[in-house]
Design a protein around this motif. Structure first.
Motif, short mmCIF file in Angstrom:
data_model
loop_
_atom_site.label_atom_id
_atom_site.label_comp_id
_atom_site.label_asym_id
_atom_site.label_seq_id
_atom_site.Cartn_x
_atom_site.Cartn_y
_atom_site.Cartn_z
N ASP A 3 0.90 -1.34 0.13
CA ASP A 3 0.19 -0.11 -0.11
C ASP A 3 0.84 1.23 -0.09
N GLU A 4 1.84 1.08 0.91
CA GLU A 4 2.93 2.40 0.95
C GLU A 4 3.53 2.78 -0.56
N GLU A 5 3.91 1.60 -1.17
CA GLU A 5 4.50 1.72 -2.65
C GLU A 5 3.64 2.39 -3.58
N LEU A 6 2.16 1.86 -3.67
CA LEU A 6 0.99 2.19 -4.44
C LEU A 6 0.89 3.77 -4.14
N ASP A 7 0.77 4.15 -2.71
CA ASP A 7 0.59 5.65 -2.49
C ASP A 7 1.88 6.39 -3.08
N PHE A 8 2.91 5.85 -2.89
CA PHE A 8 4.12 6.85 -3.54
C PHE A 8 4.01 6.83 -5.19
N LEU A 9 3.72 5.74 -5.74
CA LEU A 9 3.50 5.84 -7.22
C LEU A 9 2.34 6.76 -7.69
N ARG A 10 1.20 6.80 -7.00
CA ARG A 10 0.14 7.52 -7.19
C ARG A 10 0.57 9.03 -7.17
N PHE A 11 1.16 9.34 -5.98
CA PHE A 11 1.96 10.75 -5.71
C PHE A 11 2.83 11.14 -6.71
N ALA A 12 3.57 10.17 -7.40
CA ALA A 12 4.69 10.57 -8.33
C ALA A 12 4.08 11.00 -9.62
#
Length: 56
Positions: A7-16
């Protein structure tokens, strides 16, 4: 096999990709939309013109 993200990686990718997103709308503020009228569309035209004699 497809790569699995946390979930943390997906959050970062969405933000990026999208930057800062607005807060999520809570379910009690969602409204169902129902179309009641047809839009004003121009009359349908034939895809091609057969001409005055019609098909040969």
């Amino acid at each position: 096999m497809p790569e699995r993200f946390t979930d943390e990686e997906l959050d970062f990718l969405r933000f990026a990709r999208f930057g800062e997103l607005p807060p999520r709308v809570p379910p009690e503020q969602l409204v169902e939309v129902v179309e009641t009228e047809q839009p004003d569309l121009p009359p349908a035209r034939p895809v091609f013109d057969l001409g005055p004699g019609g098909p040969a």
